[in-house]
Structure formats: C-alpha cells, structure tokens
Design an enzyme around this catalytic site. Structure first.
Site, PDB file in Angstrom:
ATOM      1  N   ILE A  34      -6.753 -29.124  15.042  1.00  0.00           N
ATOM      2  CA  ILE A  34      -8.136 -28.514  15.109  1.00  0.00           C
ATOM      3  C   ILE A  34      -9.242 -29.411  15.878  1.00  0.00           C
ATOM      4  CG2 ILE A  34      -9.031 -28.812  12.932  1.00  0.00           C
ATOM      5  CD1 ILE A  34     -10.553 -26.158  12.918  1.00  0.00           C
ATOM      6  N   SER A  35      -9.448 -29.024  16.793  1.00  0.00           N
ATOM      7  CA  SER A  35     -10.384 -30.122  17.542  1.00  0.00           C
ATOM      8  C   SER A  35     -11.590 -30.604  16.865  1.00  0.00           C
ATOM      9  CB  SER A  35     -10.751 -29.557  19.128  1.00  0.00           C
ATOM     10  OG  SER A  35      -9.551 -29.196  19.935  1.00  0.00           O
ATOM     11  N   GLN A  36     -12.022 -31.650  17.113  1.00  0.00           N
ATOM     12  CA  GLN A  36     -13.272 -32.335  17.080  1.00  0.00           C
ATOM     13  C   GLN A  36     -14.395 -31.350  17.108  1.00  0.00           C
ATOM     14  OE1 GLN A  36     -14.590 -35.350  19.010  1.00  0.00           O
ATOM     15  NE2 GLN A  36     -15.951 -36.095  17.684  1.00  0.00           N
TER      16      GLN A  36
END
Length: 211
Positions: free
Chosen positions: A61-63
C-alpha cells in the site's frame, strides 16, 4: 471511522499538508479514508504512518504522501473519468473515488482485486469499475480517459496507456527500474509533453495476470 482512527487520519492529513500537499479536497479525502481497513489487522497500528506497507503477493500500500501527491497532480485538469493501473489494496482508489465522477481500476492479482472491491463497497463508494487484467494493456473499452494513474513502476511508458488518453489528458506514472522518476505526460492532439515530478520508489509494473 471510530474516533481514534478519525483523529489519526486527520493528523495524517495535517502531516501531508506540512509535507507540501496543498489541495484541500485531497487532504479531506485522506482524512475521510480509514487506511487501517486496507491492511491486515497486524499492521493496523501503522495505518496512519506516512510509509508504504506490505499487503501480500509482493505488493504494498503506497506511502500516503505519494497517494496524495499523485492525486493532486491528477486533479489539476479536473478529470471526469480516471483510469488507475494497479488497484492493490484499494486505498488509492478509495481516495480517488471521493474526488472524481468515474473511476476505472485494473489489477492483475485476483485476490487483491476481490479484497479491494469488498473494501470500497463497505465504504459505500459505488462510482468505481473494477477489472481483473494486465495493467500494461489498460482498459481500452472504457476509454478514453481524462487521466491515467499508474501505481507501479514501468520500465518504460506503456504505449497502450498513452493511446487511451483523451486529448488534454494526463498520465502520471513512475518510470525506471532501480532508480525511478514520477512522470507527468500530457496529451495535446497527437503530441505529448513530459514533466519530471520527483524521484520515487514503487514495486514493478508486471505484465500478465495472476490468479
């Protein structure tokens, strides 16, 4: 969201403002999105940290900063229809779905796609169309798109995605292998302009489908 998560999400949005995110609609969407619901329970305590986290299948899950930054760029041309390549956990889609009229999202890993669909349904986000397929190919039958966002790093800009951009449309994509740059490509007729936004680090954009 429960009060603790709501406060944590609001604090995350404030930290993104301090990091340079200025679009108020994007910050509100982040504050309204329960990021812990997009993670395994064991990682829930890290949900509102500004960091990428594993979601299984070698994906992340992206920053939150990069989610907000890419969304901010996409919104600059006020898109009506957006294509997301790499649904992943569904978190980026949940943020986008609060901000654009129509979102189409493609995921090559079936188990992730099923989970993401369930999460967005639970959040009552119904303006999202899901496709299980090869992100390199996009979703031609739903195009053209005012904006395309790619959430994994491509070794080069996929021609199939460029072809699905509407005139005036924008493609935001991380490009590179070990060293990656976030690019913004804008279509004007049959011409394209390219702008480097910043250096980034994403998982690779892999072709094909995975059950």
């Amino acid at each position: 969201m429960n009060p603790v998560a709501s406060t944590s999400a609001l604090n995350l949005a404030r930290s993104l403002y301090e990091a340079g995110i200025r679009n108020e609609a994007v910050l509100r969407a982040v504050a309204n999105t329960p990021r812990e619901q997009f993670l395994e329970p064991a990682l829930g305590h890290k949900a509102y940290e500004n960091t990428a986290l594993p979601i299984g299948q070698g994906q992340t899950i992206s920053q939150p900063y990069i989610v907000a930054r890419m969304t901010e760029i996409i919104l600059q041309n006020k898109p009506s229809k957006v294509l997301e390549i790499g649904t992943g956990s569904g978190y980026q889609a949940a943020v986008l779905a609060q901000l654009v009229p129509q979102l189409c999202t493609v995921e090559r890993i079936k188990s992730l796609q099923i989970q993401a669909r369930q999460r967005l349904k639970k959040l009552d986000l119904h303006n999202v169309a899901f496709k299980y397929g090869d992100g390199w190919q996009g979703w031609p039958s739903k195009g053209p798109y005012d904006a395309i966002m790619v959430t994994a790093a491509a070794s080069s800009v996929p021609e199939a995605l460029v072809a699905q951009l509407a005139d005036g449309g924008v493609l935001v994509i991380p490009v590179g292998e070990l060293s990656q740059q976030l690019l913004k490509l804008t279509r004007v007729g049959n011409q394209f302009t390219s702008e480097v936004i910043e250096n980034v680090r994403f998982v690779p954009l892999v072709s094909g489908e995975l059950a």
